[in-house]
Design a protein around this motif. Structure first.
Motif, PDB file in Angstrom:
ATOM      1  N   MET A  49      19.305-104.322  -6.289  1.00  0.00           N
ATOM      2  CA  MET A  49      20.483-104.047  -4.969  1.00  0.00           C
ATOM      3  C   MET A  49      19.890-102.947  -4.231  1.00  0.00           C
ATOM      4  N   ASP A  50      19.719-103.501  -2.813  1.00  0.00           N
ATOM      5  CA  ASP A  50      19.718-101.748  -2.427  1.00  0.00           C
ATOM      6  C   ASP A  50      19.977-101.133  -1.994  1.00  0.00           C
ATOM      7  N   SER A  51      19.848 -99.398  -2.386  1.00  0.00           N
ATOM      8  CA  SER A  51      21.124 -98.680  -2.858  1.00  0.00           C
ATOM      9  C   SER A  51      22.381 -98.350  -1.593  1.00  0.00           C
ATOM     10  N   ILE A  52      21.190 -98.139  -0.387  1.00  0.00           N
ATOM     11  CA  ILE A  52      21.867 -98.609   0.673  1.00  0.00           C
ATOM     12  C   ILE A  52      23.292 -99.302   1.024  1.00  0.00           C
ATOM     13  N   LEU A  53      23.032-100.048   0.101  1.00  0.00           N
ATOM     14  CA  LEU A  53      24.285-101.247   0.109  1.00  0.00           C
ATOM     15  C   LEU A  53      25.503-100.881  -0.831  1.00  0.00           C
ATOM     16  N   MET A  54      24.857-100.307  -1.948  1.00  0.00           N
ATOM     17  CA  MET A  54      25.949 -99.647  -2.993  1.00  0.00           C
ATOM     18  C   MET A  54      26.846 -98.348  -2.293  1.00  0.00           C
ATOM     19  N   THR A  55      26.688 -97.704  -1.421  1.00  0.00           N
ATOM     20  CA  THR A  55      27.361 -96.325  -0.737  1.00  0.00           C
ATOM     21  C   THR A  55      28.916 -96.885  -0.465  1.00  0.00           C
ATOM     22  N   ILE A  56      29.780 -95.978  -0.987  1.00  0.00           N
ATOM     23  CA  ILE A  56      31.191 -96.640  -0.803  1.00  0.00           C
ATOM     24  C   ILE A  56      31.713 -97.214   0.394  1.00  0.00           C
ATOM     25  N   ASN A  57      32.202 -98.100   0.887  1.00  0.00           N
ATOM     26  CA  ASN A  57      32.624 -98.537   2.261  1.00  0.00           C
ATOM     27  C   ASN A  57      33.928 -96.912   2.821  1.00  0.00           C
ATOM     28  N   PRO A  58      33.577 -95.638   3.544  1.00  0.00           N
ATOM     29  CA  PRO A  58      35.224 -94.828   3.512  1.00  0.00           C
ATOM     30  C   PRO A  58      36.562 -95.252   4.447  1.00  0.00           C
ATOM     31  N   VAL A  59      36.553 -96.721   4.722  1.00  0.00           N
ATOM     32  CA  VAL A  59      37.454 -97.231   5.289  1.00  0.00           C
ATOM     33  C   VAL A  59      37.984 -98.036   3.902  1.00  0.00           C
ATOM     34  N   ALA A  60      39.628 -97.154   3.451  1.00  0.00           N
ATOM     35  CA  ALA A  60      40.064 -98.048   3.017  1.00  0.00           C
ATOM     36  C   ALA A  60      40.269 -99.151   2.864  1.00  0.00           C
ATOM     37  N   ARG A  96      38.112 -82.727  -3.505  1.00  0.00           N
ATOM     38  CA  ARG A  96      36.817 -82.888  -3.035  1.00  0.00           C
ATOM     39  C   ARG A  96      36.189 -84.256  -3.676  1.00  0.00           C
ATOM     40  N   TRP A  97      37.002 -85.137  -3.742  1.00  0.00           N
ATOM     41  CA  TRP A  97      36.665 -86.317  -4.010  1.00  0.00           C
ATOM     42  C   TRP A  97      36.698 -87.182  -2.686  1.00  0.00           C
ATOM     43  N   GLY A  98      37.341 -86.214  -1.908  1.00  0.00           N
ATOM     44  CA  GLY A  98      37.141 -87.099  -0.215  1.00  0.00           C
ATOM     45  C   GLY A  98      36.027 -86.290  -0.001  1.00  0.00           C
ATOM     46  N   ASN A  99      35.545 -85.964   0.270  1.00  0.00           N
ATOM     47  CA  ASN A  99      34.431 -84.809   0.996  1.00  0.00           C
ATOM     48  C   ASN A  99      32.608 -85.978   0.317  1.00  0.00           C
ATOM     49  N   PHE A 100      32.998 -86.852  -1.451  1.00  0.00           N
ATOM     50  CA  PHE A 100      32.462 -87.623  -1.855  1.00  0.00           C
ATOM     51  C   PHE A 100      32.555 -89.106  -1.204  1.00  0.00           C
ATOM     52  N   ILE A 101      33.100 -89.113  -0.429  1.00  0.00           N
ATOM     53  CA  ILE A 101      33.423 -90.598  -0.355  1.00  0.00           C
ATOM     54  C   ILE A 101      32.452 -90.462   1.280  1.00  0.00           C
ATOM     55  N   ASN A 102      32.852 -88.996   2.126  1.00  0.00           N
ATOM     56  CA  ASN A 102      31.863 -89.072   3.287  1.00  0.00           C
ATOM     57  C   ASN A 102      30.869 -88.898   2.733  1.00  0.00           C
ATOM     58  N   TRP A 109      27.789 -95.707  -9.823  1.00  0.00           N
ATOM     59  CA  TRP A 109      28.405 -95.656  -8.300  1.00  0.00           C
ATOM     60  C   TRP A 109      27.841 -94.585  -7.579  1.00  0.00           C
ATOM     61  N   LEU A 110      27.986 -93.539  -8.313  1.00  0.00           N
ATOM     62  CA  LEU A 110      28.427 -91.890  -8.609  1.00  0.00           C
ATOM     63  C   LEU A 110      26.946 -91.382  -7.774  1.00  0.00           C
ATOM     64  N   ILE A 111      25.802 -92.020  -8.599  1.00  0.00           N
ATOM     65  CA  ILE A 111      24.645 -91.621  -8.198  1.00  0.00           C
ATOM     66  C   ILE A 111      23.995 -92.334  -6.930  1.00  0.00           C
ATOM     67  N   GLU A 112      24.874 -93.205  -7.133  1.00  0.00           N
ATOM     68  CA  GLU A 112      24.208 -93.839  -5.043  1.00  0.00           C
ATOM     69  C   GLU A 112      25.197 -93.675  -3.966  1.00  0.00           C
ATOM     70  N   GLN A 113      25.848 -93.030  -4.735  1.00  0.00           N
ATOM     71  CA  GLN A 113      26.613 -92.589  -3.315  1.00  0.00           C
ATOM     72  C   GLN A 113      26.042 -90.841  -3.072  1.00  0.00           C
ATOM     73  N   MET A 114      25.747 -90.404  -3.678  1.00  0.00           N
ATOM     74  CA  MET A 114      24.593 -89.225  -3.350  1.00  0.00           C
ATOM     75  C   MET A 114      23.558 -89.903  -2.843  1.00  0.00           C
ATOM     76  N   ASN A 115      23.233 -90.705  -2.232  1.00  0.00           N
ATOM     77  CA  ASN A 115      21.408 -91.141  -1.504  1.00  0.00           C
ATOM     78  C   ASN A 115      22.099 -90.860  -0.427  1.00  0.00           C
ATOM     79  N   VAL A 116      21.875 -90.079   0.861  1.00  0.00           N
ATOM     80  CA  VAL A 116      21.766 -89.953   2.188  1.00  0.00           C
ATOM     81  C   VAL A 116      21.004 -90.040   2.485  1.00  0.00           C
ATOM     82  N   ASN A 117      20.383 -90.889   3.249  1.00  0.00           N
ATOM     83  CA  ASN A 117      19.570 -91.185   4.502  1.00  0.00           C
ATOM     84  C   ASN A 117      17.915 -91.335   3.054  1.00  0.00           C
TER      85      ASN A 117
END
Length: 269
Positions: free
Chosen positions: A1-12, A137-143, A164-172
């Motif tokens: 799966m494309d890693s971009i699609l695995m990032t967490i939606n910041p809207v709960a 600090r986990w709020g920063n992770f989500i954002n 899931w944590l690794i992919e959230q660290m994929n920014v651009n």
């Protein structure tokens, strides 16, 4: 799966036109957990049952406002051009040092008004402060903010982090140091130390000063890894403030050891 699609939606969740963002939910959870931990110790140490609630009514909003003012002040060229974004804290952009300054001022004034010892109150609530930081600090992770420089994915895998944590660290398209995680873990170790120091029954004020020094020491080094630091010229502001906190905490601890007589300890009435 494309890693971009695995990032967490910041809207709960979406409540009509209102977006409830994970950032705010996590910050609120940190405050609630810190409250229950602090409340139990407050009662044990002889404070009134409503005292912490009374303090938080003032401290929480003032700390959030100060955290935002701190951040906006050092990013003023941007916010001067985009004044409508100044109040949009749900997009991130609050500084923990600003929050701590606001909390310190509020607690100082509150203690004086109520006729209680600031140092006794600060000792009791120091673990609650660091709990709030651990969770927050986990709020920063989500954002996807407060991260460090670029690293290979293999580096993150070598830390045995979940996917899931690794992919959230994929920014651009680039993976980054999870500096939010480094700081959260550092603060968790600090929490354990503070709880152990309670049992050691240190002199009054020393648990709080230990918190200041512990957090400042770790933040100084972690801040140097981050890519979103606030600067004054070529200097990172958080490093300067951390260094001040570390030195001031040590000086105050030594000064109080030498000058405060008779000795009053944490568990003393």
């Amino acid at each position: 799966m494309d890693s971009i699609l695995m990032t967490i939606n910041p809207v709960a969740m979406q409540l009509g036109p209102i977006s409830v963002r994970w950032y705010g939910v996590i910050i609120a959870c940190g405050i609630i957990i810190a409250y229950f931990v602090g409340q139990r110790e407050m009662v044990k140490r002889g404070f009134g049952e409503d005292l912490l609630t009374d303090l938080l009514i003032w401290a929480v909003p003032i700390s959030i406002i100060c955290a935002r003012i701190y951040y906006v002040t050092f990013e003023w060229p941007y916010y001067a051009a985009h004044p409508g974004e100044i109040i949009q804290i749900w997009h991130g952009g609050i500084a923990i040092h600003g929050a701590l300054i606001g909390a310190f001022i509020t607690a100082t004034v509150f203690s004086k008004k109520r006729g209680i010892s600031f140092w006794k109150l600060a000792d009791v609530l120091a673990p609650s402060l660091i709990i709030g930081q651990i969770v927050g600090r986990w709020g920063n992770f989500i954002n996807q903010e407060a991260y460090g420089g670029v690293v290979d994915r293999s580096f993150l895998e070598g830390l045995h982090l979940p996917n899931w944590l690794i992919e959230q660290m994929n920014v651009n398209g680039f993976y980054h140091h999870p500096t939010f995680l480094y700081e959260s873990i550092w603060n968790f170790v600090g929490l354990i130390i503070l709880l152990l120091l309670r049992k050691a029954n240190l002199r009054r004020g020393e648990i709080f000063l230990t918190y200041i020094m512990w957090y400042s020491f770790g933040r100084f080094f972690i801040e140097h890894m981050r890519t979103d630091s606030l600067f004054i010229g070529d200097f990172r502001i958080a490093e300067i403030v951390s260094l001040i906190g570390l030195v001031a905490g040590a000086i105050l601890l030594i000064y109080r050891r030498i000058t405060i007589k008779p000795v009053v300890r944490y568990k003393d009435e």
